[in-house]
Design an enzyme around this catalytic site. Structure first.
Site: not given
Lengths: 543, 543
Positions: A194, A210, A212, A217, A375, A429, A433-434, A516
């Site tokens: 995505r 970014e 994914n 999800s 990234k 950045k 991740e997280g 979103r």
């Protein structure tokens, strides 16, 4: 613990969001909450045409993108409440659900502690040309990831400095190195990606946030939100002056299920199953269940769910490379966990990851696909002339470049100097991740100065990215049964599926989208703690 | 407060269930928990051929009705757990939901505090001939209710003694009297009924427990349970030796929606709406929402939801009889409240009921239909030669009589004497609705003796009914995400819809079914507090 939709982040002194870690299967705070600011949206125009060859000068265009879909001053409050009620009912009856983290067992047992997924009441207006572009580039990104994944040297070299300062990336690279040493070849490769974008208000450019490549999800719930909005506009569209036909079709769940089923077919053992690698607790389980339901109902392929710890305990690698888990042969490993350091609390989880990687099972993603989505690789690919190493078609390259935001390594001294001067135009950045680790505003300046003073390798743990200033619009967001009227920004995600077996590309397609929307209201003292909701697209004329 | 599926009743000294009041929209403890016993199931054979002409002597037949659908000793525990998991997921994704009473707002706001509706894991085996009979008699019962409703004198006279001792019935009769005085004629009459039955094990007779003419619950969820079971058998049927095709089609929700829509059409004002009369708190709201969703999606008819108190506040009767609520014209009033004394906590609710009754809106049910469904009328209709007053067709009468259990008034001294001698073969049922008031075992004897001593009119508040002893089978019941293996009994409900406009019968049909299954395990000391679940039918050969 779960921070699914409402997070407890506090604004820092500058009033930006600093969120707490969030699961990638959930609303990804890391990549979503930190790319915009409600402050000085116009100032971004000055930074872009620096050294980053891929970012074009932007014209200030007139357009309706900044206007909300409906006039929120005129809207009848009673009508809104009726729509909210209908939307809540629709969501409940049609499985637009998440686990309610305030209810025990809701992240473990299906059917208990359910609450509607947070949603926007009305779809967000989006320019058709940008939507088309984002759909068009999806197969190119799919191909790009596949090519990059095959270049082990590029991955290892690009991430070599990151490896020294980021333990998580280092562990992934170790697995990757082992595979290179083994000369492990993944003949069947499946990607369910995505790519996330924001529309910069000033420049009218759709810029990639970014890509994914692991655990993308909402393939299940995103389709439902489009359907919810279509249903609401069918009944209320006349009052709102909106036409339900302008909500584009959205069928990610079936496309992803089809891709998983075709991968399973390529594996070619009717008794083997698809294994979904899950977190021990998952409040976004219904999104995953929709996908598995489509896999079962439409393709008669069984999916089992296992945590990394369970895979370590029950997993077995036969001499021929067959992966067995709990005695069942695994055809496809579909990751909805394993993307964040917190997913590996002990060596058991790393053993499980290595075991799967060594096997003949089709990994979605393989370790190479996973690394290709980091990234740092995103930033490397944004460097001049790098895309040309992987893609031949000039037109394809031009299209991708059109979507790239400014991305820089911290060894670029000019850009670091510029970021210290104008920190409000950059995001710092971290590789890992997280979520919750992005740096904004004056903190960018302070951190860059600190890194310069210390002179360690820590700078390799970060990239700098152009700050994107999306349109802020008034929106109705519905969370936990309550409607909130607030200002919000939106992020578009476009799904892509890629499946090949040796030289044969079986699937390479865009597969639907996700919108979103997130509260972005700011008070004098700081930004009100915001939350994100699922949304859909209302297409408008080209800009 | 809500006691939707698990009740807190304690066994009395004899170990029978004495439940607390339950809503009719929920599992109706009143009529469901009290008609069977796990004690001495064979002894019932002796009571039936008493004075009640309609109950036939029963042969003891060999049959498979008493065998469970699957052999629970052989079943693989892992398989059961997989099925339970899949069933929980299916329920969540497909809206087989109720409000979780342990979560705040779950009975008021849709979309929050949801939990799967309790269900049996495997459908209950049911003889095809009995199922067919229950379906066949549905239109006859529909017609019967309509005829009885037109005989105001019969209703008033039959209930005249009950009126003196039961305040609730008395208030309903007052409204009924007013309508008679006004010479109010309901030209368009809509009935959405459900007739409930249990299969007596010894006699192999399907005996009617009651006929619901108001607020027949689960038209929405019952279809979903059939679908759930069909889905489970599709995937697990081979292992279980069960064929999903033996689950009969079940489409109550669409049939009831069609009936409401056709009634709305007969009312003939496109701007008018259907009004669902609801309780202020309703944990079974999704059942109702499914019906309203079908009404909207398939017939484009809007339904609004109002409590009796709201109707009192917002309701208005125009001089021509038009009913307005909140300014909206009401075509059809569909009651999912108003059937129990607790629904009328003040005069406001009674005012609302009267207001609606006086109006031109189509009432489902009208006060006459409501009264025609009372236990006293059920008992009166069971008297010899009473059916003949209302029905002409001998065959129809024979069919209905076949379903009637023994029902007696307490002025029948012979039967009272017999019940004092053999109380275990009778149930003493109070007229009033609301559950938890049925009397069993030695309490029957004690109460009958007390009534004889006191010599008041209180005996008019009760009827005596033949105790039914249904087959007890081992069952898997799933409640709150947890599977329980237990012994259970089942009750079949068959829905019927009736719509007429003057002389034109527009609908008279059976409309699907509901199966409910309830734990009936007994320990030495008493019966374990049981709970009921939604179930479906697995048809077997005729007995």
């Amino acid at each position: 613990m779960c921070y699914l939709f409402r997070h407890t982040s506090k604004p820092n002194s500058k009033g930006y969001f600093h969120s707490i870690p969030a699961s990638k299967n959930q609303f990804n705070n890391l990549t979503f909450q930190h790319h915009y600011s409600t402050n000085s949206p116009c100032s971004s125009a000055k930074i872009v045409p620096l050294r980053c060859a891929i970012v074009r000068l932007m014209e200030t265009q007139e357009g309706s993108a900044s206007k909300p879909v409906i006039d929120f001053h005129d809207i009848n409050e009673e009508l809104v409440q009726k729509m909210v009620y209908d939307a809540l009912v629709w969501s409940s009856l049609h499985g637009l659900l998440v686990g309610d983290k305030s209810v025990e067992r809701s992240g473990k047992v299906p059917g208990v502690g359910m609450v509607h997924a947070p949603f926007a009441l009305v779809p967000v207006k989006f320019p058709e040309n940008h939507f088309k572009l984002a759909c068009e580039v999806a197969p190119i990104f799919n191909e790009l990831i596949d090519r990059v994944s095959l270049d082990g040297k590029f991955l290892q070299e690009s991430l070599s400095r990151t490896k020294k300062v980021d333990v998580f990336t280092s562990r992934l690279l170790d697995i990757h190195s082992k595979m290179l040493e083994m000369n492990k070849i993944e003949e069947i490769r499946l990607g369910l990606h995505r790519s996330d974008y924001m529309l910069d208000e000033q420049t009218k450019l759709l810029l990639q946030i970014e890509l994914n490549t692991i655990s993308s999800s909402f393939p299940g719930l995103s389709c439902l939100v489009s359907e919810l909005h279509r249903n609401l506009l069918k009944h209320y569209g006349e009052w709102l002056g909106l036409d339900s036909k302008r909500i584009p079709s959205n069928n990610t769940v079936n496309r992803f299920a089809e891709a998983l089923a075709k991968a399973w077919t390529e594996y070619n053992n009717p008794r083997a199953v698809v294994m979904v690698v899950v977190q021990p607790e998952e409040h976004n389980m219904y999104d995953q269940h929709w996908l598995c339901a489509a896999l079962k109902e439409k393709h008669n392929v069984t999916a089992i769910r296992k945590t990394l710890a369970e895979i370590d305990e029950e997993g077995e690698l036969l001499p021929d490379g067959t992966l067995l888990v709990g005695g069942q042969e695994i055809a496809v490993v579909y990751f909805r966990s394993g993307y964040a350091p917190t997913d590996y609390p002990s060596e058991a989880e790393w053993r499980a990851r290595l075991l799967m990687e060594q096997s003949l099972a089709i990994k979605c993603p393989s370790i190479s696909y996973h690394l290709a989505g980091t990234k740092k690789i995103q930033q490397e690919l944004a460097k001049p002339n790098v895309l040309e190493r992987f893609l031949e078609d000039k037109e394809d390259i031009t299209k991708l470049l059109k979507c790239f935001a400014g991305l820089w390594s911290l060894d670029d001294t000019d850009i670091v100097k510029r970021a210290i001067e104008r920190p409000e135009l950059f995001v710092m950045k971290p590789q890992r991740e997280g979520g919750g680790n992005n740096i904004y505003g004056d903190d960018v300046k302070e951190n860059l100065l600190r890194l310069q003073r210390e002179g360690t390798e820590e700078d390799a743990a970060y990239i700098l990215m152009q700050r994107i200033f999306p349109t802020v619009s008034p929106t109705f967001l519905v969370l936990n049964g309550i409607s909130h009227k607030d200002h919000a920004v939106s992020e578009l995600g476009v799904y892509g599926a890629y499946l090949r077996n040796k030289d044969k590309v079986i699937i390479n397609d865009q597969c639907g989208h996700l919108m979103r929307t997130k509260v972005s209201s700011s008070n004098e003292g700081g930004v009100v703690a915001g939350f994100a909701v699922l949304d859909s697209i209302y297409l408008m004329e080209q800009l």
